[in-house]
Each structure stands twice: as C-alpha cells, then as structure tokens.
Design a protein around this motif. Structure first.
Motif, PDB file in Angstrom:
ATOM      1  N   PHE A   1       0.749  -1.267  -0.001  1.00 49.92           N
ATOM      2  CA  PHE A   1      -0.127   0.089  -0.308  1.00 49.92           C
ATOM      3  C   PHE A   1       0.897   1.269  -0.091  1.00 49.92           C
ATOM      4  CE2 PHE A   1      -3.161   2.846   2.167  1.00 49.92           C
ATOM      5  CZ  PHE A   1      -3.939   3.070   1.390  1.00 49.92           C
ATOM      6  N   TYR A   2       0.718   2.268  -0.923  1.00 55.99           N
ATOM      7  CA  TYR A   2       1.460   3.379  -0.952  1.00 55.99           C
ATOM      8  C   TYR A   2       0.749   4.648  -0.924  1.00 55.99           C
ATOM      9  CZ  TYR A   2       3.645   7.124  -3.551  1.00 55.99           C
ATOM     10  OH  TYR A   2       4.316   8.518  -3.675  1.00 55.99           O
ATOM     11  N   GLN A   3       0.982   5.506  -0.151  1.00 58.27           N
ATOM     12  CA  GLN A   3       0.341   6.843  -0.115  1.00 58.27           C
ATOM     13  C   GLN A   3       1.037   7.939  -0.289  1.00 58.27           C
ATOM     14  OE1 GLN A   3      -1.149   6.047   3.904  1.00 58.27           O
ATOM     15  NE2 GLN A   3      -3.185   5.972   3.243  1.00 58.27           N
ATOM     16  N   ASN A   4       0.831   9.096  -0.912  1.00 56.18           N
ATOM     17  CA  ASN A   4       1.193  10.315  -1.006  1.00 56.18           C
ATOM     18  C   ASN A   4       0.118  11.226  -0.369  1.00 56.18           C
ATOM     19  OD1 ASN A   4       2.995  12.649  -1.299  1.00 56.18           O
ATOM     20  ND2 ASN A   4       2.903  12.354  -3.553  1.00 56.18           N
ATOM     21  N   LEU A   5       0.244  11.809   0.447  1.00 54.93           N
ATOM     22  CA  LEU A   5      -0.816  12.676   1.082  1.00 54.93           C
ATOM     23  C   LEU A   5      -0.456  13.953   1.565  1.00 54.93           C
ATOM     24  CD1 LEU A   5      -1.817  10.169   3.939  1.00 54.93           C
ATOM     25  CD2 LEU A   5      -2.640  10.064   1.540  1.00 54.93           C
TER      26      LEU A   5
ATOM     27  N   ASN B   1       2.263  19.286  -2.700  1.00 55.04           N
ATOM     28  CA  ASN B   1       3.413  20.009  -2.464  1.00 55.04           C
ATOM     29  C   ASN B   1       3.605  19.670  -0.848  1.00 55.04           C
ATOM     30  OD1 ASN B   1       3.854  21.155  -4.840  1.00 55.04           O
ATOM     31  ND2 ASN B   1       1.998  22.478  -4.537  1.00 55.04           N
ATOM     32  N   ASN B   2       4.873  20.254  -0.376  1.00 58.74           N
ATOM     33  CA  ASN B   2       4.992  20.403   1.014  1.00 58.74           C
ATOM     34  C   ASN B   2       3.933  21.318   1.935  1.00 58.74           C
ATOM     35  OD1 ASN B   2       6.972  18.348   0.055  1.00 58.74           O
ATOM     36  ND2 ASN B   2       8.790  19.861   0.667  1.00 58.74           N
ATOM     37  N   PRO B   3       3.718  20.764   2.867  1.00 53.57           N
ATOM     38  CA  PRO B   3       3.708  19.540   3.648  1.00 53.57           C
ATOM     39  C   PRO B   3       3.082  18.271   3.329  1.00 53.57           C
ATOM     40  CG  PRO B   3       2.366  21.122   4.882  1.00 53.57           C
ATOM     41  CD  PRO B   3       2.805  21.819   3.885  1.00 53.57           C
ATOM     42  N   ARG B   4       3.874  17.445   3.395  1.00 52.15           N
ATOM     43  CA  ARG B   4       3.165  15.989   2.752  1.00 52.15           C
ATOM     44  C   ARG B   4       3.609  14.763   3.363  1.00 52.15           C
ATOM     45  NH1 ARG B   4       6.027  13.352  -1.455  1.00 52.15           N
ATOM     46  NH2 ARG B   4       7.997  14.231  -2.041  1.00 52.15           N
ATOM     47  N   GLN B   5       3.080  13.442   3.303  1.00 53.22           N
ATOM     48  CA  GLN B   5       3.525  12.346   3.915  1.00 53.22           C
ATOM     49  C   GLN B   5       3.567  11.549   2.628  1.00 53.22           C
ATOM     50  OE1 GLN B   5       0.945  10.784   6.858  1.00 53.22           O
ATOM     51  NE2 GLN B   5       1.277  12.783   8.129  1.00 53.22           N
ATOM     52  N   GLU B   6       4.603  10.781   2.429  1.00 52.60           N
ATOM     53  CA  GLU B   6       4.577   9.683   1.760  1.00 52.60           C
ATOM     54  C   GLU B   6       5.050   8.207   2.407  1.00 52.60           C
ATOM     55  OE1 GLU B   6       7.126   8.820  -2.746  1.00 52.60           O
ATOM     56  OE2 GLU B   6       7.207  10.800  -1.604  1.00 52.60           O
ATOM     57  N   VAL B   7       4.203   7.250   2.164  1.00 51.87           N
ATOM     58  CA  VAL B   7       4.400   6.318   3.132  1.00 51.87           C
ATOM     59  C   VAL B   7       4.057   4.788   2.237  1.00 51.87           C
ATOM     60  CG1 VAL B   7       3.655   4.744   4.963  1.00 51.87           C
ATOM     61  CG2 VAL B   7       3.121   7.231   4.814  1.00 51.87           C
ATOM     62  N   ASP B   8       5.214   3.624   2.302  1.00 51.88           N
ATOM     63  CA  ASP B   8       5.179   2.797   1.567  1.00 51.88           C
ATOM     64  C   ASP B   8       5.013   1.572   2.448  1.00 51.88           C
ATOM     65  OD1 ASP B   8       5.168   1.335  -1.362  1.00 51.88           O
ATOM     66  OD2 ASP B   8       6.865   0.223  -0.143  1.00 51.88           O
ATOM     67  N   HIS B   9       3.802   0.650   2.531  1.00 51.55           N
ATOM     68  CA  HIS B   9       3.719  -0.571   3.513  1.00 51.55           C
ATOM     69  C   HIS B   9       3.968  -1.849   2.718  1.00 51.55           C
ATOM     70  CE1 HIS B   9       3.090  -1.874   7.619  1.00 51.55           C
ATOM     71  NE2 HIS B   9       2.295  -2.928   7.003  1.00 51.55           N
TER      72      HIS B   9
ATOM     73  N   ARG C   1       8.361   5.400   6.046  1.00 55.03           N
ATOM     74  CA  ARG C   1       7.698   6.782   6.176  1.00 55.03           C
ATOM     75  C   ARG C   1       8.460   7.709   6.130  1.00 55.03           C
ATOM     76  NH1 ARG C   1       3.220   9.581   8.435  1.00 55.03           N
ATOM     77  NH2 ARG C   1       1.925   7.569   8.307  1.00 55.03           N
ATOM     78  N   GLN C   2       8.134   8.612   5.014  1.00 54.80           N
ATOM     79  CA  GLN C   2       8.922  10.090   4.728  1.00 54.80           C
ATOM     80  C   GLN C   2       7.853  11.115   4.951  1.00 54.80           C
ATOM     81  OE1 GLN C   2      10.292   8.673   0.808  1.00 54.80           O
ATOM     82  NE2 GLN C   2      12.409   8.936   1.705  1.00 54.80           N
ATOM     83  N   GLU C   3       8.096  12.145   5.802  1.00 60.21           N
ATOM     84  CA  GLU C   3       7.488  13.219   5.808  1.00 60.21           C
ATOM     85  C   GLU C   3       8.412  14.694   5.497  1.00 60.21           C
ATOM     86  OE1 GLU C   3       5.654  13.789   9.870  1.00 60.21           O
ATOM     87  OE2 GLU C   3       5.070  11.469   9.700  1.00 60.21           O
ATOM     88  N   TYR C   4       7.795  15.481   4.577  1.00 59.27           N
ATOM     89  CA  TYR C   4       8.190  16.391   4.047  1.00 59.27           C
ATOM     90  C   TYR C   4       7.553  17.836   4.390  1.00 59.27           C
ATOM     91  CZ  TYR C   4      10.090  13.476   0.482  1.00 59.27           C
ATOM     92  OH  TYR C   4      10.822  12.218  -0.118  1.00 59.27           O
ATOM     93  N   ASP C   5       8.368  18.640   5.185  1.00 63.84           N
ATOM     94  CA  ASP C   5       7.925  19.940   5.541  1.00 63.84           C
ATOM     95  C   ASP C   5       8.375  21.118   4.560  1.00 63.84           C
ATOM     96  OD1 ASP C   5       6.735  18.989   7.874  1.00 63.84           O
ATOM     97  OD2 ASP C   5       8.647  18.949   8.936  1.00 63.84           O
ATOM     98  N   VAL C   6       7.788  22.220   4.885  1.00 64.54           N
ATOM     99  CA  VAL C   6       8.043  23.412   4.097  1.00 64.54           C
ATOM    100  C   VAL C   6       9.483  23.893   4.562  1.00 64.54           C
ATOM    101  CG1 VAL C   6       7.439  25.594   3.459  1.00 64.54           C
ATOM    102  CG2 VAL C   6       5.512  23.893   3.781  1.00 64.54           C
ATOM    103  N   ARG C   7      10.432  23.772   3.926  1.00 69.03           N
ATOM    104  CA  ARG C   7      11.785  24.124   4.256  1.00 69.03           C
ATOM    105  C   ARG C   7      12.437  25.056   3.071  1.00 69.03           C
ATOM    106  NH1 ARG C   7      14.446  18.279   5.437  1.00 69.03           N
ATOM    107  NH2 ARG C   7      16.055  19.596   6.540  1.00 69.03           N
ATOM    108  N   ARG C   8      13.591  25.707   3.432  1.00 68.05           N
ATOM    109  CA  ARG C   8      14.135  26.485   2.552  1.00 68.05           C
ATOM    110  C   ARG C   8      15.068  26.068   1.521  1.00 68.05           C
ATOM    111  NH1 ARG C   8      15.709  31.277   6.870  1.00 68.05           N
ATOM    112  NH2 ARG C   8      13.771  31.875   7.667  1.00 68.05           N
ATOM    113  N   GLY C   9      15.085  26.532   0.215  1.00 74.08           N
ATOM    114  CA  GLY C   9      16.209  25.995  -0.824  1.00 74.08           C
ATOM    115  C   GLY C   9      15.840  24.535  -1.198  1.00 74.08           C
TER     116      GLY C   9
END
Length: 802
Positions: free
Chosen positions: A318-322, A356-364, A391-399
C-alpha cells in the motif's frame, strides 16, 4: 443346502458388520443458520445438501438447519433457495458452524458464509460490531478511519482531510490494535498524524471488538481491536471477480479497483489492486490548498488445502502520498496567531492536483504465511509475518532542503504466532498460544535534521490461555496472559551527542466474561478485563517538529524553577519515572431482536492508571516557521460512555437506523479535561426501495447527523495571551493542567443522500455528502484551528461483477 445356508449367514453377518461400521464412523454433524444478506431475516425451507451424498435438510422458520450422521470430516454444502443465488461452501468439522447470508438472483453482490464470529480465543462476551456487504460497499473509496466511523462507538481523529485514524471509546493510536488479515498491523502508530496504511476497497468485512482485548491480542489493545478480513480463499470456485470505478466532484477524484479469484479442489488464489488520485478539496467558501492525495495498493493470496492441514500465504503493498493543508504552516508567531484567529486559511490557491510540502509519503509491505493442522479434534496454528513500513514526511523548508524529507523512518517487523485449540474437555473449550515480535526502527540518513525519534530494537513475547464453558443457559469464559517487552534505544541529541538506554516492561492481564440468552430474542453480555501498555519510544523521546506541530516526549523536556519549559535536555528513568499504563475495562451489552426491530445498547467504564497524554505547552519559532508545541505527561484517567444502535424494517420498502455514542473522559488526578475527545453524536438514516421496472433493485437513502459541541473541554488560552506571557517571562504550561488555543467548534448538522441500484451484473451508486454544503469544524481534527471541513461532494461509482 447346509453350505448355502452357512454362506448366506456369513454374507448377512459381513453386511451387517459393514453397515454397522459405517454407522459408527458416520459420527459427524453440521448445523447453522441461513439469512437474507440484505434484510438479515431468516430464510425458512431453504435446502442444504451434503454434496455427493443423500444427506440433507431444510431450514425451519428461524433459518436453522442440522444434518447428522455425516461420514466425512470434510465436505461441501450446497445451499439453495428459490429466487436466490446457489451457495457452495467447503466445510470441515474443525471450524465453527456456518452462518450463511444469501443474496437474490438479481443482486450483483455475492453470498457470505461466516464460520462463527471469527473471534480468536472465543471471547464472545466482548462487544462486537461489524460492517460488511452493502454498508462496506458504499464506503469503498473512503479511508479506513471514515469507514469505521459508521459503527456506533467509533469516531475519528484526523490531521486534515487525508490523515484519519479510528477512535474507539475515546482511545486511539497505540491503544487500538489493528489485525489485518489475521496479522497484527505494525506501523508508525504512535503519531496522531499517522493513519493505518490499509485500503478498505480490498476488504470484505471489518469487525470492531470494543472491550479490553489484551488477553488475546497483546499489549496496546486497551481501547479495542479492529479485525479486517479480505475475501475468503474458497475452494471449488469458478473464476470470478469484480471491477469498479469511482469519481468525485470535490477534489475531482477518480479511482478504480479490481479483484480476481478462483478455487480448485485443493488450491485457491486471489489477486486485487486499486488506485485513486484526488486533487485539492474545497470547503463551502474556499479551497483547501494542498489537500490532494494519491494511493495505490495490490494484494495476492494463495491457499493449499488437504484434510489434515491448510496452508495460506498473503502479500500486500500500500502506497500513499498525502498532502497536508498548506495554511497549517506559519512563518512567524504573528502569522500563526493570524492563521488561528482567521475565519479562512491564510493561504488559498486555485485548484491543483499537485501535492506539495507539507506532505507524507508512506509505503507499507506485508507478507504472511500461515499453517493449520487438524488432528483428533485438535487444531494447531503457526503464523509468520514480515512487514516493512517506510515513512517519509516532507515539511516546508528553504532552498534545496525542501526536496529532502525531514523525517525518514523504516520500521521492520517480524512476528511469529502459535495457537492450539483443544477439543472439548468436561464442557470446556478454549485455546492457548504464544506471540513473539521483533522490531527494528531505523532513521534513514540524508534528512539534515535531528532525528524526530531515536533508533530502537524491540523484542516482545506473550503467552495466553482462554477457556469457555456453558452452564445451562449461561456461558462463562476467562483468560490469562503474560507479556515481556525489552527495548534497546539509540539516538542523538541536539548537539549531536549519542544517548542510549535499555528498557524492559512486563505485566500480566486477565479477563472474565459472562453471556446469556435471556430469551429467544434477548441477549446479555458482560466482560471485565485488565489491560496494559508500555510507553513507546515516541512518548519518551520525541523531539521537534511533526507536520503542523512541535512535540516533546516525557524525557525530552524539563521545567525550571520559574515554570519555563526547557527542551535542551535528555532525561531517563532516574530523573523522571515513567510507568506502564494499566487499565481495567468493564463493558456490558444488551441486544434484542423482535419482529422487524433489532438493537443493541453498550455501556462501559475504563479506568487507566499512568495514562500518557499530550497537551499544549505554548508556541515557539524555528527556522521552519512558528508552531504550537505539545508536551507529554502521565496521569490517571477514566473513560466511560454508552453506544446504542437500532434498526427498523417498517415495511417491504422502508427501513431506518438510529445510532448514538457518548464518551466522558476525565483526568481524575488533576480534575481536568482531555483534548480531542469525541462529543455526543446522533445519526439517523432512512432507506426507501421503490418499485421501478427500468431501475430494479434501486434504493434511496437519506441520513442526518447531529454532532454536539464538546462541553467537557479544557480552558482556553488564546495564542495572543500565550505570546504575551512568554515574552514577559511568565510560565504558560503548568504541570498537570491542560488548555487549548481556541474554543471547541460549534455543534453542526449534516445531511447525506444516496441512490443505488443494480442491473444484471452492474451495480451503480450516487452519494451526495454534505448536501446542505454546511460549514463546520470537527473537534477531533487537529487542523480545525486553520480551516473548515470539505463542502458538498457528489460521488458516482460503478462496479461489474462476474
């Protein structure tokens, strides 16, 4: 002549011995009940035949049948009834007696066979609710949390619109276990912002056990257990399957799913897949920017069967990009104050499918191999499971940092479960077993951040025993369990120094239950059980930003003499003692069925000592923005409440359902309220089946829900007052106290409508959610500070069964 007489006597004796020997070995029997799948009414005079024999029976007016003197311990039952699809069910005497739910010829759904309540351990005094059939079909494109919220006593805790997890009787996350196709679902369950990676479109039935089920399932089942079953791997099945497509107006979502399965004499296989893509959702007055999602899943199942044993294998991915609401991230404290106090999100962009960020990408990934052996009325089971959760979580970051995940975790889980179900002994039936689990959690390099939680290795082993016996009309059952858990923790502090710790926890738990059929239509069940849960790594060591908030574990902050929160520390058990949660839950249910009505009322009391919870500590600024921060602590808590559900069949064309649920939760040590406890809720639904020649099997549904304001809420300290206090050096956080940044949302009223039907092998359905396009906010949504819930949504689905 004498020789002829003697020969005749020998032939008669031999024949008598052969016939008598057959009678002695024909000692097996089967009984069960047959119902209409849609109405759940019994089907009298249905025919049940043991294939290949002359043995058979017809059901009585209650749908009950019984066939005796069957010679084989494994056989096929052929069930038929005029106007209904014929059912062939492969049965053996080692499984519970079947309950068959048949469907009419013109309905595209398939019949369902349930062998008992399929509750391992036979703890039938626990309250059990189920969603399956048409009710599950109507929610096929929803997430798991929203599907489960259709059951009374179950609500949702969410972070925006895509991250939704179930709450059972006020408890969630690590206090609710999920058993996915017989395997404990292992994922990063500690976070409020983490939803279980399970696709409801690939399930056949979902059950919720609302009692303290720790004895059978292990620690963390303090609130209850969710049992998720996929399609059964039935033998002797022609190639069959289902293909469906769904589209939605809100978010302009499109999804599809497919299932194929076939059963042979000794083998069966199953293959499933699904996909959904959704863009930004819309509230009644504005867009909810960055709330799109993409999900895809697939699964395979295989079964090999012989009379003495049964082998199954199952794999799923199961793959999610939320996407997470963009307006939940503020640049500074003033922006955060404006975002919370504003009636609209501070960032509103045109519709987009971009995530776009913020988002979550999960693969189970999940793999299960299970073996069952049958010997002299004994049943032995051994099951191995392997899961990888990335689990990978992407936040709003610079550059260029914006392209890197701020949290990157891989969780590897191995489980080995063994069970033995013994034959009846002096009226007692039960089983015993063991459960072993090993987990390895690793932070992946390349995030350029301090690890949110440390790496750890976890070992857990449990032993259990459950027994049940009938004393006249009364059923008594009991269970005992012992668990031992050891954990090795390795992490880095903010200054990059290394810290380690070795932790171990152990406890015993028990349960006793009673059930009785007071009359033919009235049943009473009651159960009292102890439960426990060791603190997880997250609650002890969490440090830093997590999507829209910042959190600090029990050992990652301290309070100075002036009451200010210090977060540049690492404590351990010598500095601040942390105990395991221990609870006692008493739950009782009264269910009745009379004429065209059936209903159930469930009441419960759950006392939890050393309850671990989070509460706001203030606000803070980082290089990635300004955020509210939450602190973890322990206290003693009580959760009590009531669930009720009723269903009426008013006539051949009309039926209705009424549900309600209420939870009272209190910090009994500090005499305060907890955050995010579901408020009182009522639901009512009316269905009408018109007689339309050109639209056979059609049904019109209208449902309303009223959710009250949560009056048992902590006091409010607005963001502006929090900032003023912090700037003047005054402490905001008081140990043992809880506050919120805003008042609980107002009560709201929702209306939903549906139209469904079937033609030949095609099913169609139109759902309209939030018909009145009402603006509202949910108290159990952590992003309620920033935006309303989605507005009106039209969803159309078609499915083809073959």
């Amino acid at each position: 002549m004498n020789r002829g007489i003697l020969l005749s006597i020998l032939i008669c004796l031999t024949g008598w011995h052969t016939v008598n020997g057959q009678d002695e070995t024909c000692e097996y029997s089967v009984s069960g009940k047959i119902f209409d799948l849609e109405t759940r009414e019994p089907l009298p005079f249905a025919s049940v035949q043991v294939q290949g024999t002359t043995k058979g029976a017809s059901t009585d007016t209650t749908g009950y049948f019984e066939i005796n003197k069957i010679c084989q311990d494994e056989f096929d039952l052929i069930i038929s009834f005029v106007g209904y699809k014929r059912v062939i069910h492969h049965h053996d005497v080692y499984h519970d007696l079947p309950t068959i739910y048949m469907v009419r010829d013109q309905v595209t759904l398939e019949s369902i066979v349930v062998e008992g309540e399929q509750m391992p351990g036979e703890l039938k005094s626990l309250a059990l609710s189920e969603i399956s059939g048409k009710a599950l079909e109507s929610s096929r494109s929803d997430n798991l949390g929203d599907v489960l919220s259709n059951i009374s006593g179950v609500s949702t805790l969410s972070t925006g619109q895509n991250v939704v997890k179930p709450i059972i009787h006020g408890l969630h996350s690590n206090r609710v276990l999920i058993i996915n196709n017989g395997l404990r679902h292992e994922f990063q369950n500690w976070g409020v912002e983490h939803a279980p990676e399970i696709d409801p479109s690939l399930t056949e039935r979902i059950q919720v056990v609302k009692g303290a089920a720790t004895v059978r399932y292990g620690p963390e089942a303090m609130g209850g257990v969710i049992l998720i079953d996929g399609p059964a791997l039935d033998l002797h099945e022609d190639l069959n399957g289902r293909a469906g497509v769904q589209v939605s107006s809100n978010g302009r979502a499109i999804g599809a799913d497919i299932r194929l399965q076939k059963g042979y004499v000794h083998t069966a296989y199953l293959a499933q897949a699904s996909y959904i893509r959704q863009g930004d959702l819309r509230a009644p007055d504005y867009m909810l920017t960055n709330t799109g999602k993409e999900e895809r899943s697939l699964s395979f199942g295989f079964r090999y069967h012989q009379p003495e044993y049964n082998l199954t294998a199952y794999y799923s991915n199961f793959y999610q990009n939320l996407g997470i609401l963009r307006a939940s991230v503020a640049g500074n404290l003033d922006d955060l104050e404006n975002a919370i106090e504003s009636d609209e999100p501070t960032i509103i962009d045109p519709f987009s499918y971009d995530i776009n960020n913020p988002r979550q990408e999960v693969d189970h990934n999940l793999l299960k191999i299970k073996g069952e052996w049958f010997k002299d009325q004994h049943v032995f089971e051994l099951q191995y499971g392997f899961q990888v959760n990335h689990r990978q979580e992407y936040d709003v970051r610079r550059g260029t940092l914006n392209e890197l995940p701020s949290i990157d975790l891989k969780l590897y889980s191995h489980t080995l479960d063994g069970a033995w179900e013994h034959p009846e002994f002096r009226g007692w039936n039960g089983n015993a077993g063991f459960q072993y689990a090993y987990q390895n959690n690793d932070n992946q390099p390349g995030t350029n951040t301090v690890a949110f939680i440390p790496n750890y290795d976890l070992h857990r082993i449990g032993l259990y025993l459950t027994e049940a016996k009938m004393f006249g009309e009364n059923r008594w059952e009991w269970g005992l369990r012992y668990d031992l858990q050891a954990m090795d923790v390795r992490g880095r502090a903010q200054d990059n120094s290394v810290y380690t710790n070795q932790l171990s926890f152990q406890n015993a738990s028990g349960t006793i239950g009673f059930s009785r059929n007071i009359s033919e239509n009235l049943n009473f069940r009651t159960n009292i059980g102890t439960a426990w849960r060791p603190p997880n790594v997250f609650e002890l060591y969490v440090f830093g930003r997590h999507q829209s908030t910042i959190e600090y574990g029990i050992w990652r902050y301290d309070i100075d003499p002036d009451g200010n929160v210090l977060t540049d520390v690492i404590l351990d058990e010598d500095d601040r003692e942390v105990k395991s949660e221990t609870g006692v839950k008493w739950i009782s249910s009264l269910s009745w069925e009379r004429n065209k009505f059936r209903g159930e009322v469930t009441g419960y009391v759950n006392y939890i000592g050393n309850y671990i919870f989070s509460s706001p500590g203030g606000t803070t600024s980082t290089v990635r923005g300004a955020f509210p921060f939450f602190l973890y602590d322990q206290t003693d808590a009580i959760f009590t409440g009531v669930d009720a559900a009723g269903e009426w069949r008013h006539s051949q064309y009309w039926n209705s359902q009424l549900k309600m649920s209420y939870v009272y939760a209190r910090d009994v040590k500090n005499k305060s309220w907890f955050l995010e406890i579901p408020p009182l809720r009522f639901d009512y639904q009316m269905n009408y089946k018109p007689s339309i020649v050109f639209l056979p099997n059609s049904e019109i549904g209208l449902s309303v829900a009223y959710v009250f304001n949560q009056w048992n809420a902590p006091p409010v300290i607005p963001i502006s007052e929090v900032q003023d206090a912090q700037e003047s050096g005054n402490a905001v956080y008081q140990p043992g106290s809880t506050f919120d940044f805003t008042n609980p949302p107002d009560a709201y009223f929702l209306v939903n409508a549906s139209f469904s039907g079937g033609w030949r092998k095609i099913d169609y359905r139109l759902d309209i959610r939030n018909v009145l396009n009402s603006s509202y906010r949910m108290y159990t949504n952590r992003l309620r500070y920033f935006a309303d819930e989605p507005g009106i949504n039209f969803r159309i689905s078609f499915s083809y069964s073959f």
